[in-house]
Design an enzyme around this catalytic site. Structure first.
Site, PDB file in Angstrom:
ATOM      1  N   GLY A 119       0.826  -1.211   0.000  1.00  0.00           N
ATOM      2  CA  GLY A 119       0.000   0.000   0.000  1.00  0.00           C
ATOM      3  C   GLY A 119       0.856   1.254   0.000  1.00  0.00           C
ATOM      4  O   GLY A 119       0.571   2.215   0.709  1.00  0.00           O
ATOM      5  N   ILE A 165      -4.129  11.324   9.854  1.00  0.00           N
ATOM      6  CA  ILE A 165      -2.927  11.617   9.072  1.00  0.00           C
ATOM      7  C   ILE A 165      -3.335  12.264   7.748  1.00  0.00           C
ATOM      8  O   ILE A 165      -4.271  11.795   7.089  1.00  0.00           O
ATOM      9  CB  ILE A 165      -2.139  10.318   8.788  1.00  0.00           C
ATOM     10  N   TYR A 176     -14.010  -1.790   9.812  1.00  0.00           N
ATOM     11  CA  TYR A 176     -12.644  -1.255   9.833  1.00  0.00           C
ATOM     12  C   TYR A 176     -12.036  -1.394  11.232  1.00  0.00           C
ATOM     13  O   TYR A 176     -10.903  -1.880  11.402  1.00  0.00           O
ATOM     14  CB  TYR A 176     -12.681   0.214   9.393  1.00  0.00           C
ATOM     15  N   SER A 207       1.764   3.143  -2.810  1.00  0.00           N
ATOM     16  CA  SER A 207       1.696   4.036  -3.980  1.00  0.00           C
ATOM     17  C   SER A 207       1.208   5.417  -3.599  1.00  0.00           C
ATOM     18  O   SER A 207       1.330   6.367  -4.363  1.00  0.00           O
ATOM     19  CB  SER A 207       0.775   3.428  -5.049  1.00  0.00           C
TER      20      SER A 207
HETATM   21  P1  NAP Z   1      -4.636   5.403   1.022  1.00  0.00           P
HETATM   22  O1  NAP Z   1      -4.064   6.762   0.877  1.00  0.00           O
HETATM   23  O2  NAP Z   1      -5.991   5.125   0.501  1.00  0.00           O
HETATM   24  O3  NAP Z   1      -3.599   4.358   0.365  1.00  0.00           O
HETATM   25  C1  NAP Z   1      -3.892   2.991   0.415  1.00  0.00           C
HETATM   26  C2  NAP Z   1      -2.786   2.225  -0.275  1.00  0.00           C
HETATM   27  O4  NAP Z   1      -3.068   0.824  -0.154  1.00  0.00           O
HETATM   28  C3  NAP Z   1      -2.686   2.503  -1.759  1.00  0.00           C
HETATM   29  O5  NAP Z   1      -1.344   2.382  -2.164  1.00  0.00           O
HETATM   30  C4  NAP Z   1      -3.523   1.388  -2.387  1.00  0.00           C
HETATM   31  O6  NAP Z   1      -3.145   1.181  -3.748  1.00  0.00           O
HETATM   32  C5  NAP Z   1      -3.140   0.233  -1.452  1.00  0.00           C
HETATM   33  N1  NAP Z   1      -4.106  -0.874  -1.403  1.00  0.00           N
HETATM   34  C6  NAP Z   1      -5.429  -0.833  -1.095  1.00  0.00           C
HETATM   35  N2  NAP Z   1      -5.953  -2.068  -1.183  1.00  0.00           N
HETATM   36  C7  NAP Z   1      -4.940  -2.902  -1.549  1.00  0.00           C
HETATM   37  C8  NAP Z   1      -4.851  -4.286  -1.816  1.00  0.00           C
HETATM   38  N3  NAP Z   1      -5.926  -5.097  -1.751  1.00  0.00           N
HETATM   39  N4  NAP Z   1      -3.650  -4.804  -2.159  1.00  0.00           N
HETATM   40  C9  NAP Z   1      -2.565  -4.013  -2.249  1.00  0.00           C
HETATM   41  N5  NAP Z   1      -2.580  -2.702  -2.016  1.00  0.00           N
HETATM   42  C10 NAP Z   1      -3.763  -2.152  -1.670  1.00  0.00           C
HETATM   43  O7  NAP Z   1      -4.669   4.938   2.557  1.00  0.00           O
HETATM   44  P2  NAP Z   1      -3.932   5.544   3.848  1.00  0.00           P
HETATM   45  O8  NAP Z   1      -4.806   6.555   4.458  1.00  0.00           O
HETATM   46  O9  NAP Z   1      -2.517   5.885   3.526  1.00  0.00           O
HETATM   47  O10 NAP Z   1      -3.958   4.248   4.789  1.00  0.00           O
HETATM   48  C11 NAP Z   1      -2.881   3.330   4.791  1.00  0.00           C
HETATM   49  C12 NAP Z   1      -2.959   2.492   6.052  1.00  0.00           C
HETATM   50  O11 NAP Z   1      -2.956   3.350   7.185  1.00  0.00           O
HETATM   51  C13 NAP Z   1      -4.236   1.662   6.158  1.00  0.00           C
HETATM   52  O12 NAP Z   1      -3.926   0.407   6.712  1.00  0.00           O
HETATM   53  C14 NAP Z   1      -5.107   2.460   7.108  1.00  0.00           C
HETATM   54  O13 NAP Z   1      -5.993   1.652   7.816  1.00  0.00           O
HETATM   55  C15 NAP Z   1      -4.055   3.067   8.027  1.00  0.00           C
HETATM   56  N6  NAP Z   1      -4.486   4.297   8.709  1.00  0.00           N
HETATM   57  C16 NAP Z   1      -4.701   5.461   8.019  1.00  0.00           C
HETATM   58  C17 NAP Z   1      -5.047   6.628   8.722  1.00  0.00           C
HETATM   59  C18 NAP Z   1      -5.216   7.967   8.037  1.00  0.00           C
HETATM   60  O14 NAP Z   1      -5.507   8.954   8.728  1.00  0.00           O
HETATM   61  N7  NAP Z   1      -4.995   8.079   6.756  1.00  0.00           N
HETATM   62  C19 NAP Z   1      -5.228   6.574  10.109  1.00  0.00           C
HETATM   63  C20 NAP Z   1      -5.046   5.361  10.766  1.00  0.00           C
HETATM   64  C21 NAP Z   1      -4.649   4.231  10.052  1.00  0.00           C
HETATM   65  P3  NAP Z   1      -4.105   0.397  -4.799  1.00  0.00           P
HETATM   66  O15 NAP Z   1      -5.493   0.955  -4.624  1.00  0.00           O
HETATM   67  O16 NAP Z   1      -3.510   0.641  -6.131  1.00  0.00           O
HETATM   68  O17 NAP Z   1      -4.030  -1.045  -4.406  1.00  0.00           O
END
Ligand code: NAP
Length: 255
Positions: free
Chosen positions: A14, A187, A154, A16
């Site tokens: 994840g 974040i 989630y 990208s």
């Molecule tokens: P994001 O910006 O939506 O990025 C998600 C990434 O995961 C993308 O690279 C996406 O690329 C990839 N992905 C999604 N499904 C996938 C799959 N089945 N196989 C491989 N890659 C996959 O998300 P984010 O906010 O950075 O979140 C990343 C992590 O941090 C998650 O586990 C989330 O629960 C955690 N988190 C985020 C926050 C926040 O505030 N943003 C807070 C707490 C925890 P593709 O769609 O091309 O696969």
């Protein structure tokens, strides 16, 4: 100062965009050879290019064991093994219980929880060969500590990851592999930025440090857990949230 991770082979799922890209950037800056993984291979390649020549990209879906095995093999071939897995890929569609279909539930659990297991399982043969194997999982405060309407699936997946690390850390201790999790608060990612400045300002007001986190804030926590110096820490979590979970009330927040 932490011992350099120069030359270490790091896989970030994840990566990208969002937090994963931030983690990958921090490891790449520290001299590691990072493999950026996402389903969209083109976006993964674009992200890897931004990180510099030591980074590479691989298109794979964490819900598929076959994809994870190909990813692990490719990383090991390209970078001479795997030292660090950052299992970060995750999705967070919102649906309240009354509206949520079993399929929506399954999709979130398959990506966030089963995807963590499959990434670990596939990388394990290579992590075992590392002299300091590290697994760092991106969980969340949502689920293990806090709740948010629309995120029962989630929250369950993010709590499940913490259950996973506690037993995985015992199972893998004999190989010298540590298993820990970072628990981010709010974040700033590309997706969140789209919600507009007013929304971000309101969210920041509920956080004691009065700002949202950056993707690098999570990257540095992951880097620490992957370091030589963190070698005696396993089965543990680090909350990285600017103090968001701490105030008991609005009065406590604003005192
Ligand atoms: P994001 O910006 O939506 O990025 C998600 C990434 O995961 C993308 O690279 C996406 O690329 C990839 N992905 C999604 N499904 C996938 C799959 N089945 N196989 C491989 N890659 C996959 O998300 P984010 O906010 O950075 O979140 C990343 C992590 O941090 C998650 O586990 C989330 O629960 C955690 N988190 C985020 C926050 C926040 O505030 N943003 C807070 C707490 C925890 P593709 O769609 O091309 O696969």
């Amino acid at each position: 100062m932490l011992t350099s991770l120069k030359g270490k082979s790091v896989v970030v799922t994840g990566a990208s965009k969002g937090i994963g890209k931030g983690i990958a950037r921090v490891f790449a800056r520290s001299g590691a050879n990072v493999m950026v993984v996402a389903r969209n291979a083109r976006q993964a390649r674009v992200a890897a290019k931004e990180l510099g020549q030591s980074a590479s990209a691989f298109g794979a879906d964490v819900t598929k064991l076959e994809d994870m095995e190909k990813m692990a093999k490719a990383a090991a071939r390209k970078n001479g093994g795997i030292d660090v897995l950052c299992a970060n890929a995750g999705i967070f569609p919102q649906a309240k219980i009354e509206d949520m279909s079993p399929e929506q539930w399954d999709e979130v659990l398959a990506t966030n929880l089963k995807g963590t297991f499959l990434a670990v399982k596939a990388c394990l043969p290579y992590l075992k060969k590392s002299d300091a194997g590290r697994i760092v999982i991106t969980s969340s405060i949502t689920g293990p500590i806090t709740g948010f309407p629309g995120w029962t699936h989630y929250g369950a997946s993010k709590s499940g990851q913490l259950g996973f690390i506690r037993t995985a850390s015992i199972e893998l201790a004999k190989y010298g592999i540590t298993v820990n999790a970072v628990m981010p608060g709010n974040i700033v990612t590309e997706g969140l930025e789209g919600l507009g400045a007013d929304y971000l300002k309101t969210m920041a007001a509920s956080i004691p440090l009065k700002r949202l986190g950056s993707v690098e804030d999570i990257g540095y926590a992951a880097l620490f857990l992957a370091s030589k110096e963190a070698g005696y820490i396993t089965g543990q979590t680090i909350v990285v949230d600017g103090g968001q979970i701490l105030p008991e009330s609005l009065e406590a927040l604003n005192a």
